[in-house]
Design an enzyme around this catalytic site. Structure first.
Site, PDB file in Angstrom:
ATOM      1  N   ALA A   1     -11.750  -5.608  83.462  1.00  0.00           N
ATOM      2  CA  ALA A   1     -11.627  -5.107  82.033  1.00  0.00           C
ATOM      3  C   ALA A   1     -10.560  -5.744  81.457  1.00  0.00           C
ATOM      4  O   ALA A   1      -9.413  -5.929  82.125  1.00  0.00           O
ATOM      5  CB  ALA A   1     -11.639  -3.480  82.047  1.00  0.00           C
TER       6      ALA A   1
ATOM      7  N   ASP B   1     -19.048  -1.088  73.414  1.00  0.00           N
ATOM      8  CA  ASP B   1     -19.315   0.481  73.598  1.00  0.00           C
ATOM      9  C   ASP B   1     -18.098   1.387  73.220  1.00  0.00           C
ATOM     10  O   ASP B   1     -18.426   2.486  73.239  1.00  0.00           O
ATOM     11  CB  ASP B   1     -19.702   0.461  75.388  1.00  0.00           C
ATOM     12  CG  ASP B   1     -18.741  -0.117  76.116  1.00  0.00           C
ATOM     13  OD1 ASP B   1     -18.063  -1.187  75.960  1.00  0.00           O
ATOM     14  OD2 ASP B   1     -18.392   0.842  76.830  1.00  0.00           O
ATOM     15  N   GLN B   2     -17.098   0.917  72.972  1.00  0.00           N
ATOM     16  CA  GLN B   2     -16.002   1.745  72.821  1.00  0.00           C
ATOM     17  C   GLN B   2     -16.006   2.683  71.439  1.00  0.00           C
ATOM     18  O   GLN B   2     -15.244   3.310  71.168  1.00  0.00           O
ATOM     19  CB  GLN B   2     -14.580   1.308  73.378  1.00  0.00           C
ATOM     20  CG  GLN B   2     -14.351   1.124  74.890  1.00  0.00           C
ATOM     21  CD  GLN B   2     -13.263   0.352  75.207  1.00  0.00           C
ATOM     22  OE1 GLN B   2     -12.481  -0.305  74.471  1.00  0.00           O
ATOM     23  NE2 GLN B   2     -12.786   0.181  76.314  1.00  0.00           N
TER      24      GLN B   2
ATOM     25  N   TRP C   1     -19.821  -0.381  85.319  1.00  0.00           N
ATOM     26  CA  TRP C   1     -18.391  -0.354  85.182  1.00  0.00           C
ATOM     27  C   TRP C   1     -18.048   0.779  86.014  1.00  0.00           C
ATOM     28  O   TRP C   1     -18.378   2.027  85.990  1.00  0.00           O
ATOM     29  CB  TRP C   1     -18.240   0.529  83.613  1.00  0.00           C
ATOM     30  CG  TRP C   1     -18.190  -0.318  82.399  1.00  0.00           C
ATOM     31  CD1 TRP C   1     -17.346  -0.176  81.399  1.00  0.00           C
ATOM     32  CD2 TRP C   1     -19.274  -1.161  81.956  1.00  0.00           C
ATOM     33  NE1 TRP C   1     -17.665  -1.026  80.387  1.00  0.00           N
ATOM     34  CE2 TRP C   1     -18.751  -1.516  80.305  1.00  0.00           C
ATOM     35  CE3 TRP C   1     -20.591  -1.668  82.224  1.00  0.00           C
ATOM     36  CZ2 TRP C   1     -19.552  -2.599  79.526  1.00  0.00           C
ATOM     37  CZ3 TRP C   1     -21.398  -2.506  81.667  1.00  0.00           C
ATOM     38  CH2 TRP C   1     -20.874  -2.664  80.267  1.00  0.00           C
TER      39      TRP C   1
ATOM     40  N   LYS D   1     -17.945  -4.173  86.932  1.00  0.00           N
ATOM     41  CA  LYS D   1     -16.659  -4.413  85.989  1.00  0.00           C
ATOM     42  C   LYS D   1     -15.530  -3.353  86.594  1.00  0.00           C
ATOM     43  O   LYS D   1     -15.785  -2.016  86.567  1.00  0.00           O
ATOM     44  CB  LYS D   1     -16.888  -4.028  84.465  1.00  0.00           C
ATOM     45  CG  LYS D   1     -15.583  -3.950  83.559  1.00  0.00           C
ATOM     46  CD  LYS D   1     -16.287  -3.139  82.115  1.00  0.00           C
ATOM     47  CE  LYS D   1     -14.766  -3.497  81.098  1.00  0.00           C
ATOM     48  NZ  LYS D   1     -15.228  -2.854  80.052  1.00  0.00           N
ATOM     49  N   VAL D   2     -14.362  -3.843  86.972  1.00  0.00           N
ATOM     50  CA  VAL D   2     -13.495  -2.887  87.459  1.00  0.00           C
ATOM     51  C   VAL D   2     -12.126  -3.234  86.813  1.00  0.00           C
ATOM     52  O   VAL D   2     -11.885  -4.116  86.133  1.00  0.00           O
ATOM     53  CB  VAL D   2     -13.075  -3.156  88.977  1.00  0.00           C
ATOM     54  CG1 VAL D   2     -14.020  -2.950  89.767  1.00  0.00           C
ATOM     55  CG2 VAL D   2     -12.572  -4.575  89.350  1.00  0.00           C
TER      56      VAL D   2
ATOM     57  N   ARG E   1     -11.311  -4.524  72.857  1.00  0.00           N
ATOM     58  CA  ARG E   1     -10.229  -4.198  71.873  1.00  0.00           C
ATOM     59  C   ARG E   1      -9.401  -5.557  71.584  1.00  0.00           C
ATOM     60  O   ARG E   1      -9.085  -5.915  70.354  1.00  0.00           O
ATOM     61  CB  ARG E   1      -9.192  -3.374  72.535  1.00  0.00           C
ATOM     62  CG  ARG E   1      -9.705  -1.877  72.142  1.00  0.00           C
ATOM     63  CD  ARG E   1      -8.918  -0.999  72.805  1.00  0.00           C
ATOM     64  NE  ARG E   1      -9.161  -0.787  74.319  1.00  0.00           N
ATOM     65  CZ  ARG E   1      -8.408  -0.209  75.273  1.00  0.00           C
ATOM     66  NH1 ARG E   1      -7.648   0.721  74.686  1.00  0.00           N
ATOM     67  NH2 ARG E   1      -8.742  -0.338  76.620  1.00  0.00           N
TER      68      ARG E   1
ATOM     69  N   TYR F   1     -14.691   3.023  87.455  1.00  0.00           N
ATOM     70  CA  TYR F   1     -13.470   3.524  87.620  1.00  0.00           C
ATOM     71  C   TYR F   1     -13.171   4.738  88.235  1.00  0.00           C
ATOM     72  O   TYR F   1     -14.238   5.947  88.115  1.00  0.00           O
ATOM     73  CB  TYR F   1     -13.169   3.913  85.909  1.00  0.00           C
ATOM     74  CG  TYR F   1     -13.301   2.913  84.774  1.00  0.00           C
ATOM     75  CD1 TYR F   1     -12.859   1.489  85.046  1.00  0.00           C
ATOM     76  CD2 TYR F   1     -14.377   3.137  83.979  1.00  0.00           C
ATOM     77  CE1 TYR F   1     -13.337   0.604  84.155  1.00  0.00           C
ATOM     78  CE2 TYR F   1     -14.577   2.228  82.721  1.00  0.00           C
ATOM     79  CZ  TYR F   1     -13.826   0.777  83.091  1.00  0.00           C
ATOM     80  OH  TYR F   1     -14.502   0.169  82.054  1.00  0.00           O
TER      81      TYR F   1
ATOM     82  N   HIS G   1     -14.243   5.735  72.658  1.00  0.00           N
ATOM     83  CA  HIS G   1     -13.081   5.989  72.191  1.00  0.00           C
ATOM     84  C   HIS G   1     -12.986   6.470  70.617  1.00  0.00           C
ATOM     85  O   HIS G   1     -11.906   6.531  70.180  1.00  0.00           O
ATOM     86  CB  HIS G   1     -12.113   4.657  72.186  1.00  0.00           C
ATOM     87  CG  HIS G   1     -11.598   3.987  73.682  1.00  0.00           C
ATOM     88  ND1 HIS G   1     -10.691   3.242  73.984  1.00  0.00           N
ATOM     89  CD2 HIS G   1     -12.175   4.541  74.902  1.00  0.00           C
ATOM     90  CE1 HIS G   1     -10.675   3.034  75.024  1.00  0.00           C
ATOM     91  NE2 HIS G   1     -11.581   3.705  75.730  1.00  0.00           N
TER      92      HIS G   1
END
Lengths: 313, 313, 313, 313, 313
Positions: free
Chosen positions: A239, A43-44, A176, A209-210, A269, A178, A48
């Protein structure tokens, strides 16, 4: 080879009665019958923009979005997580993959300093179900919450409603979470990470997801154990973060699972910035630990190509 | 004469099963069976108010909105892009044209300095489908996103949902993506343009219109090639920008396609600010390059009237 | 006596096929078979609160809202424009009038200096259709847009959707467009007025009401001609403005139509602030020019009562 | 004993054809067949929190919410106005009363100095109709608009839509309109009050409750006459304001009706802050003036218990 | 042993006719046939993040969310209040418990100093009814309002609509009302607490949870008596607050009920921060007072294990 059976899957009571078997199917597919999640985060590409996919230190193959699908096909993972549109454009050629549709996204252009973060739903659930009707293996949904943002309430409302709707359809949901925004002094504070994990449970998520906590004393994995317990029946995954060398990455993952009580991993990544061959081997090494309780050494051997790995269940 | 066949059209998996043939029809109509898009942008009638249509250096014919339709009829283009209302008022007299309905628009009165840009949907999809039911050749939709604006999230949400709905109906979608707002220091930054192209893919668009990048080193077309690859299965087309002389314009277009990997063009002012005759010849010259791989010299000859051009497929 | 026939009415292609005859009926009723609009603006009962209806220089009769309906009955006009509620309370006693329901309104209490202007929808279309079902001659809708306001996007979205819905039902739509807000330095700038006229066309309106432009050089009517052409198939009408003496008013109107290309007029205060008898004569004088191409002299004679006028078609 | 007959009730044309008789019933019930409204305002239980119901100078009985219902039962009034929830909890025991459901409310905690006022809908109309289906005599709805507030547009939109929906169901609507906010220098300005009355008419309300104007010259009742005329077919009633002695209160009311053209009254604190017995007598004195054109002297005699009063129609 | 019978339950008139018996069932279940509410508040798992569940002075068992369900099973309470997702994940294993779904929640990250508080709905009612359809004993809903917040209007609107919908389905509703925000100088002001109680009634709630008032003179329980009366037919319960020693806690509770007129209690931290055994005994001691009118001494004996307690009805 850890295997869970159909009757070991706990079906939440917001799954519609006639979708219980669908939920069990999706849960087992996503976890490859292990109860643990190996999530390949793509999804980045959106979040990003192109910075994670092109440039210094990134394999040139990563600039072509199809690289992500090639890795998933040749490697081993539970789900490929990406936006609805990305999946719609490639899934016809990669029908065997399990997909987790990331429902909301934002770019990184507006900084937290300028404005507290908010990530909007990119489509409704109905638009995702069309993919499923067209034969795409959509096993679940993902949604990001920035806890502590001034827009927290909108994201909590969207997430809560989405989970209810997804469960009603037999889909699993990964949050997710954050902590981020003017109100958040330390995004990696262990109490905050544990609180985020508990919030995911209260919203009804299947996995959360943390980011790995950074405790003042003790290891990150030890702090993670508190969060994993606080998450209760919601499986916690960590993550992957920015790209590090494979031995470090695999050791951390092993500790997160065996010390920190994590229920899997979510990695992006670290995988896709490598060449196809290397990326494929890394997904296998990660899966060896996550799905098959391999040791760090065995996983490294898989990564280095000196050991074969294939998830059997 | 490059021609693609029906089975070469990749149908995204969010197109409803019973609308797959409609999608293929629309894709082939819009690209005139070439796989490349020649988009005649008439939406600035709204976006730029009357400044692009009347005044110094603009042919007087351009003040009458029907000028746009006359050019499209006598010239050659893939789609005429304009707002729903404009099309509704003229399409009865120009039934043979392909239309792309620009779904959102804003005026240029409020500057980015005063407020980050936001462009709202002017109607829902249902209102567009009435046009189709009435016999208008609506082949697709357009939507503008200002990436990096503080209102980015609303536009992403609108675009994501619109693409899902449009595909479900068999329509193609073109996104206009312009990075803009307080958070955006350089709107033509190559990484940003490539990121925008990737975002369009993740949203599921069929084509994305971006501004030509301005790289620190290398040519704009070279930088565009990175963006085109990052867009993956979403075809990238470049905005035409302000009016320049025809040779310059046609050379740039040729480079965008053959060096930059662009999948077509989106041109407005360069065409409609000219007299009907000249504008018609320019659409043919552009189409010769875009649809039929003509050389710059041949295209110039078409523009100057010394060479005939008619798209055959 | 200029008369247009049914087949001269251009029906936009967003009118539902089974409502084409309804649209033609409404268009002919509103324009009294002339193709030009004589709109009696009564919406300022809300917009200007009581200041336009009571006080120095205003006939005492104007304080009673029924004054508006009495004028419309005894005088000559195309449509009485007012808010839904006003019409609902009086139309049973004035069933022969044509009504244009003004869909949005704001008071003048919050100044543009305090906050950019926004005018909200006072009801949905369904609530208007009930009036029609109850026998009220609702021929169309009106909506005001403050172009350049920071709330422009909401008004554009509301207007765009409303036009689509109204056309689908066979109703005509008149947009009031006034550039206004912090971003607008000169509300009467000719380019801006022309841009507003073009925007109305792009939204699909049948008529647009603008303020008369104030050009740096040339007459207002000459500048208006540019705007009228830019409006294309959307008929342009001018706002009447504050009360002036009848000869001046009628001369301006004549020039707006015969030099400026206007398609009618929209007049409020100039009419209703007078006594019933005088107001009635003024509507006839205005209609003589607008609907029947009378000269200024003839129209003045109608106003002064020395000449009879009755629209025949 | 002024009585109006069924055919004297003007039914607005937004009442659905099959609900015309329901509307007539409700109008006659609310006005006790007089055409004038005696509204017992109990909504301040919410708006003013407990300050109006407990403390210095207030009868202790007023702290129990049932006090309101006991007064209405033993006294004489047209409607008891209160929030939906309050009515739902008590109406089973007071089935004979006529209820007007106050649809929006705010507390007085946030001052106008801190933020311009906004009052949100507490439920939709459907939730009110359930009460009616359960046998509660709901004859109409109430809604408050703060004209001139920066949130005016939302309240106008809510009110406009609510009136359309309520009329469609045969319910009457009373608007409370108070000019208030940073833009309003003088809330009691006669022009402003008259404008508010006209706005209520344009929205389609049946009655409008305003504060008594405070003119620079002349009496409040004289200024009120202008507002009453400006309201046209929308009946104007005055708010009772804070508690004053009964003779003053009844004299003012008499003047509001017979000089100011008011169509009734809306009274809260002046009634319920008294003991049950005194409050009951005051409702009868008020009704004697409002419904039966009693003189101030006769009404005072009713209040003091020296004269019987019972509305016969 | 105080017992109320079915016909003693007052059913509000917004309960749909065919759901009256469901409402009575739910009311009796929630109050264990006593008419008083013993609410075990588990929603702070979300509201306070992990700070209330882990750390200094908190039993380690409390970090596992299942601790809450174990306490409820072995102890005695009327309802377990928690978010929809939490209940969905555990209720299959604890089917005998009565659940109250807390519909909105916020974290404590954004302080009131930074922004006035707002708590958003985490799902709609339909998503709760799925739980009921799946066999979960959902007897009612909870919702928090921050009265005096700048976002008060949204919460009032959500609460008002929710109560109407819940009653229509036969569910009871508990409002948590806390005055809070820049406009609130003293959150425990007795007048304010009484006003909040009255507001809950006007919204139609069955129970309202408030903080104990802190009067300038007199005891908190005496001040509470005013609020209880002002709440009318809406039962008032007090929040338990932070953990105190059991004798103090039980004495306060006894006073709140027998002096303050409270209709029960709502307790969280005081219970779950203890070990399972101690927590279980505390729920029984609380229930002895709340449901069975036990003396403080008897309740303490229950807490200390020297006396048995089991609710019989």
């Amino acid at each position: 080879m850890p295997v869970i059976t159909r009757d070991q899957v706990r079906v939440p009571l917001d799954v519609a009665p006639d979708r219980r078997e669908v939920y069990v199917d999706n849960y087992l597919k996503a976890t490859r019958n292990s109860g643990r999640l190996m999530l390949f985060a793509c999804d980045q590409k959106f979040e990003h923009l192109n910075a994670d996919f092109h440039g210094e230190g990134i394999d040139p193959a990563d600039n072509d979005p199809e690289h992500l699908f090639r890795i998933a096909r040749q490697g081993t993972c539970g789900v490929l997580a990406g936006q609805r549109g990305l999946i719609a454009q490639y899934a016809a050629d990669y029908p065997e993959l399990n997909y987790l549709v990331k429902m909301n996204s934002k770019t990184n252009l507006v900084s937290t300093k300028q404005e507290d973060p908010f990530s909007a739903l990119l489509s409704d659930l109905e638009s995702v179900l069309i993919l499923r009707d067209n034969g795409v293996n959509v096993v679940g949904l993902g949604y990001t919450i920035y806890l502590g943002s001034e827009y927290e309430s909108t994201m909590l409302a969207d997430a809560g409603q989405l989970i209810a709707q997804a469960h009603a359809e037999g889909l699993i949901v990964v949050l997710w979470i954050y902590p981020r925004g003017k109100a958040v002094a330390n995004e990696k504070d262990p109490d905050l990470i544990a609180g985020a994990a508990g919030a995911a449970l209260c919203l009804g998520a299947d996995f959360v997801k943390v980011n790995p906590p950074k405790p003042a004393a003790g290891t990150s994995a030890e702090a993670l154990a508190v969060a994993s317990e606080a998450a209760g029946r919601c499986g916690l995954v960590c993550a992957g973060g920015s790209t590090v060398d494979a031995p470090t990455f695999l050791s951390q993952l092993h500790e997160q699972i065996h010390v920190g009580g994590a229920c899997g991993n979510a990695t992006g990544r670290n995988i896709h910035q490598r060449s196809l061959d290397e990326a494929v081997r890394l997904t296998k090494a990660i899966s060896a630990i996550t799905l098959d309780d391999a040791s760090v050494e065995d996983a490294l051997a898989v990564f280095e190509g000196s050991k074969e790995y294939e998830r059997q269940a």
